[in-house]
Design a protein around this motif. Structure first.
Motif, short mmCIF file in Angstrom:
data_model
loop_
_atom_site.label_atom_id
_atom_site.label_comp_id
_atom_site.label_asym_id
_atom_site.label_seq_id
_atom_site.Cartn_x
_atom_site.Cartn_y
_atom_site.Cartn_z
N GLU A 1 0.83 -1.20 0.00
CA GLU A 1 0.00 0.00 0.00
C GLU A 1 0.87 1.26 0.00
OE1 GLU A 1 -3.78 -1.89 2.49
OE2 GLU A 1 -2.43 -0.46 3.43
N ILE A 2 1.90 1.24 0.87
CA ILE A 2 2.80 2.40 0.93
C ILE A 2 3.53 2.59 -0.39
CG2 ILE A 2 4.80 3.41 2.11
CD1 ILE A 2 2.32 3.30 3.82
N THR A 3 4.03 1.48 -0.96
CA THR A 3 4.77 1.55 -2.22
C THR A 3 3.89 2.09 -3.34
OG1 THR A 3 6.11 -0.35 -1.53
CG2 THR A 3 6.14 0.23 -3.87
N GLN A 4 2.63 1.65 -3.37
CA GLN A 4 1.71 2.14 -4.39
C GLN A 4 1.48 3.64 -4.26
OE1 GLN A 4 -2.05 0.14 -4.45
NE2 GLN A 4 -2.90 1.42 -6.05
N LYS A 5 1.29 4.10 -3.00
CA LYS A 5 1.12 5.53 -2.78
C LYS A 5 2.37 6.30 -3.21
CE LYS A 5 -2.99 5.69 -0.86
NZ LYS A 5 -4.10 6.46 -1.45
N MET A 6 3.55 5.75 -2.91
CA MET A 6 4.80 6.41 -3.30
C MET A 6 4.91 6.51 -4.82
SD MET A 6 7.28 4.57 -0.49
CE MET A 6 8.79 5.14 -1.27
N ALA A 7 4.46 5.45 -5.50
CA ALA A 7 4.49 5.49 -6.97
C ALA A 7 3.56 6.57 -7.50
CB ALA A 7 4.10 4.12 -7.53
N ARG B 1 -3.69 17.51 -5.81
CA ARG B 1 -4.09 16.31 -5.08
C ARG B 1 -3.34 16.18 -3.76
NH1 ARG B 1 -3.59 11.10 -8.61
NH2 ARG B 1 -4.50 10.25 -6.70
N ASN B 2 -2.65 17.26 -3.37
CA ASN B 2 -1.86 17.18 -2.14
C ASN B 2 -2.68 16.79 -0.93
OD1 ASN B 2 0.05 18.21 -3.92
ND2 ASN B 2 1.07 19.41 -2.37
N SER B 3 -3.90 17.37 -0.81
CA SER B 3 -4.72 17.08 0.36
C SER B 3 -5.04 15.59 0.45
CB SER B 3 -6.02 17.89 0.30
OG SER B 3 -6.76 17.56 -0.86
N GLU B 4 -5.12 14.92 -0.70
CA GLU B 4 -5.43 13.50 -0.72
C GLU B 4 -4.35 12.67 -0.06
OE1 GLU B 4 -6.22 12.14 -4.69
OE2 GLU B 4 -5.77 10.05 -4.19
N PHE B 5 -3.08 13.15 -0.15
CA PHE B 5 -1.97 12.37 0.38
C PHE B 5 -1.50 12.86 1.75
CE2 PHE B 5 -1.18 9.58 -3.10
CZ PHE B 5 -1.65 10.27 -4.21
N ARG B 6 -2.11 13.96 2.24
CA ARG B 6 -1.69 14.42 3.57
C ARG B 6 -2.09 13.44 4.66
NH1 ARG B 6 -3.77 19.84 1.75
NH2 ARG B 6 -1.97 20.84 0.76
N THR B 7 -3.15 12.70 4.43
CA THR B 7 -3.53 11.67 5.39
C THR B 7 -2.75 10.41 5.05
OG1 THR B 7 -5.75 12.57 5.65
CG2 THR B 7 -5.41 10.28 6.29
N LEU B 8 -1.79 10.09 5.91
CA LEU B 8 -0.91 8.96 5.65
C LEU B 8 -1.67 7.65 5.76
CD1 LEU B 8 2.22 10.15 7.66
CD2 LEU B 8 1.79 10.40 5.22
N PRO B 9 -1.23 6.61 5.05
CA PRO B 9 -1.91 5.31 5.12
C PRO B 9 -1.83 4.73 6.54
CG PRO B 9 -0.40 5.43 3.26
CD PRO B 9 -0.11 6.61 4.12
N PRO B 10 -2.75 3.81 6.88
CA PRO B 10 -2.67 3.16 8.19
C PRO B 10 -1.35 2.42 8.34
CG PRO B 10 -4.77 2.71 7.11
CD PRO B 10 -3.89 3.37 6.10
N LYS B 11 -0.82 2.41 9.56
CA LYS B 11 0.43 1.71 9.84
C LYS B 11 0.14 0.48 10.68
CE LYS B 11 5.09 2.28 11.74
NZ LYS B 11 6.03 3.20 12.41
N VAL B 12 0.57 -0.67 10.21
CA VAL B 12 0.30 -1.92 10.90
C VAL B 12 1.32 -2.13 12.02
CG1 VAL B 12 0.23 -4.42 10.65
CG2 VAL B 12 -0.77 -2.97 8.90
#
Length: 549
Positions: free
Chosen positions: A191-197, A224-235
């Motif tokens: 998920e993180i890698t996809q967001k980074m891409a 689209r910056n606001s879309e990525f300001r919320t970081l993905p959940p961290k397991v």
């Protein structure tokens, strides 16, 4: 060959018309000789950018859609579009404030650069940090699970043949838990890698836009910056401990030790505030005197709904089967008839700019894309009423049962039902009827319950937060909420049909004030991205655009 020395091409200064050009002002888009550079930059009120001619950037002006031979070198502030010189002097833009397109380009370029800077310096590094942390955690996980396996082996060797089966079972349990843990972390990593891409692609696109200096691309880019300001959940995974017991041949299984149940905790990703939000929160106070800034004549006999496509284009629905797209000048841009030929019950614009409408008679929810109607949902035993699109691009739909004895709110992702909200914690119905619906910025679900004459607000999980049944000053007619919408400040706005006014509430249901503006039978509401309020007046069939913030 030096272009200045070609016999067939003589490039001269745009000011003096005699000397060979040597420089170019990117701000003013003119060529200059060495002598004229000093004269040109003497006007300190303009931030000139003079560069050697061979290093100039060529501006890609867009062609005027109304005057094919002219380039759009001006910007109409009222219509928010590039225009040519002929457009500026035409009646279409008479009295409108216009500015130099280069000034607009400069401001937009600065905004794009800020977005790129934030992505490169603040947002993307946090994603990198999370990805690196996950790799480290997986390495630690391998080590700790290795230790568990070793402990199990050592303890098993002491029990010899009597405990061989038990040892193998425990090792199998450990391996299974490890696989599940690793699988969870791998999924989080993906998920993180996809967001980074995605972030890399956005940054690449922004760089390309900035490098191209293309007016059209620059002015139409949506951040689209606001879309990525919320970081993905961290397991978070917790490695279980192993507790060996003293060997007792009669109680080998119990004494060997046990593993606790698998523990995987997911922390919600932090939301990074933008640089602007950190320094200056975007608070918009209410105006003491709201004012009407535009009136749109829709041409219906009765008007029921309005939904914003943009700041100057709105979809409307009235008493027939035709939905109309109009601009602020009441010009009909597009009209579409329902697939069934029945009256549309409500309309909403998706985040992609497509139109959704509900058909009460046909029991369908429909999507219009490129003027093609697609039935997305067909209901059984229920009839759809009002609809809205959420921040997650889901659809929230209010509906009544066929016998009109039950009402509920349903959330759809595409054609899949994700949530149904009908009863409170005591099993009592939340709604007496369906009505206009909107999702607030705090993700509350707000409904104008027509039969109950109340605004009913539940949180994201469907738990009742409050009911608003009108302000004590309602002495003329009883409170009758029809249209309902929410804005960027988490205000809830509802149309009081009987009393010809709009109630403004805060996110906790506290009354703030009314909007009057000589409204007549307000029925449908929506707000645009700049928090302008659009009110559909039922009897006059007009849409009133109101500034209230």
């Amino acid at each position: 060959m030096d272009p200045f020395r070609r016999a067939q091409i003589i490039l001269l200064c745009d000011l003096c018309k005699t000397a060979h050009l040597q420089s170019h002002c990117e701000r003013c888009d003119i060529n200059l000789c060495q002598t004229c550079v000093g004269k040109h930059i003497s006007d300190s009120s303009i931030r000139h950018k003079v560069v050697p001619y061979k290093y100039r950037k060529s501006l890609n002006y867009s062609k005027c859609p109304d005057h094919a031979d002219e380039l759009c070198k001006h910007y109409c502030e009222k219509c928010d579009i590039p225009v040519c010189s002929t457009c500026v002097s035409s009646s279409k833009h008479k009295g409108h404030d216009t500015s130099d397109i280069l000034e607009k380009l400069s401001a937009k370029t600065e905004s794009l650069q800020k977005d790129l800077d934030e992505l490169e310096t603040r947002i993307y590094p946090r994603y990198e940090e999370m990805a690196c942390g996950l790799q480290t955690e997986k390495a630690v996980l391998e080590t700790n699970y290795g230790k568990l396996t070793t402990i199990a082996d050592q303890h098993g060797e002491l029990l010899h043949r009597e405990v061989t089966a038990i040892v193998n079972q425990r090792k199998s349990d450990i391996q299974e838990m490890k696989i599940k843990h690793l699988s969870t972390l791998n999924k989080n990593t993906e998920e993180i890698t996809q967001k980074m891409a995605e972030l890399k692609q956005i940054m690449s696109d922004l760089k390309s836009i900035l490098k191209s200096n293309d007016v059209s691309l620059t002015s139409t880019h949506k951040s689209r910056n606001s879309e990525f300001r919320t970081l993905p959940p961290k397991v978070r995974v917790r490695v279980p401990s192993f507790s060996p017991q003293k060997i007792n041949k009669d109680q080998l299984n119990e004494m060997f030790g046990s593993l606790p149940s698998l523990s995987i905790n997911t922390e919600h990703g932090d939301t990074m505030k933008s640089a602007e939000a950190v320094s200056s929160p975007p608070v918009k106070p209410l105006l003491d005197e709201p004012r009407v800034t535009a009136a749109i004549d829709t041409g219906y006999n009765k008007l029921y709904s309005v939904s914003c496509l943009s700041e100057d284009q709105v979809w409307t629905r009235g008493e027939n089967d035709t939905m109309k797209l109009l601009n602020l000048q009441s010009k009909l841009l597009t009209s579409i008839q329902t697939k069934s030929g029945y009256l549309p019950q409500d309309i909403a614009v998706t985040r992609d700019g497509d139109l959704v409408y509900t058909d009460y008679r046909d029991k369908t929810i429909n999507l219009i894309k490129n003027k093609q109607i697609q039935i997305v949902i067909t209901l059984q035993g229920w009839r759809p009423l009002r609809v809205c699109c959420t921040s997650a691009n889901d659809l929230l739909v209010t509906m009544n049962s066929d016998d009109v004895k039950q009402s509920k709110v349903v959330r759809y992702s595409g054609s899949t039902e994700k949530q149904s909200i009908q009863f409170d914690d005591q099993g009592r119905p939340l709604y007496k009827s369906g009505g206009d619906i909107s999702e607030n910025k705090n993700l509350d679900i707000c409904v104008a319950d027509w039969y109950a004459r109340a605004v009913v607000v539940v949180n994201q999980s469907g738990k009742l937060r409050f009911r608003y049944t009108g302000h004590p000053s309602n002495t003329e007619q009883s409170f009758y909420p029809r249209g309902l919408t929410t804005d960027s400040q988490s205000h809830i706005l509802t149309a009081d049909f009987n009393n010809n006014r709009i109630h403004i509430l805060d996110q906790d249901g506290q009354f703030l004030r009314y909007i009057h503006c000589d409204l007549e039978r307000p029925y449908g509401l929506c707000v645009d991205i700049r928090d302008n309020l659009f009110v559909a007046e039922c009897d006059t069939a007009k849409v009133m655009k109101i500034q209230y913030l």
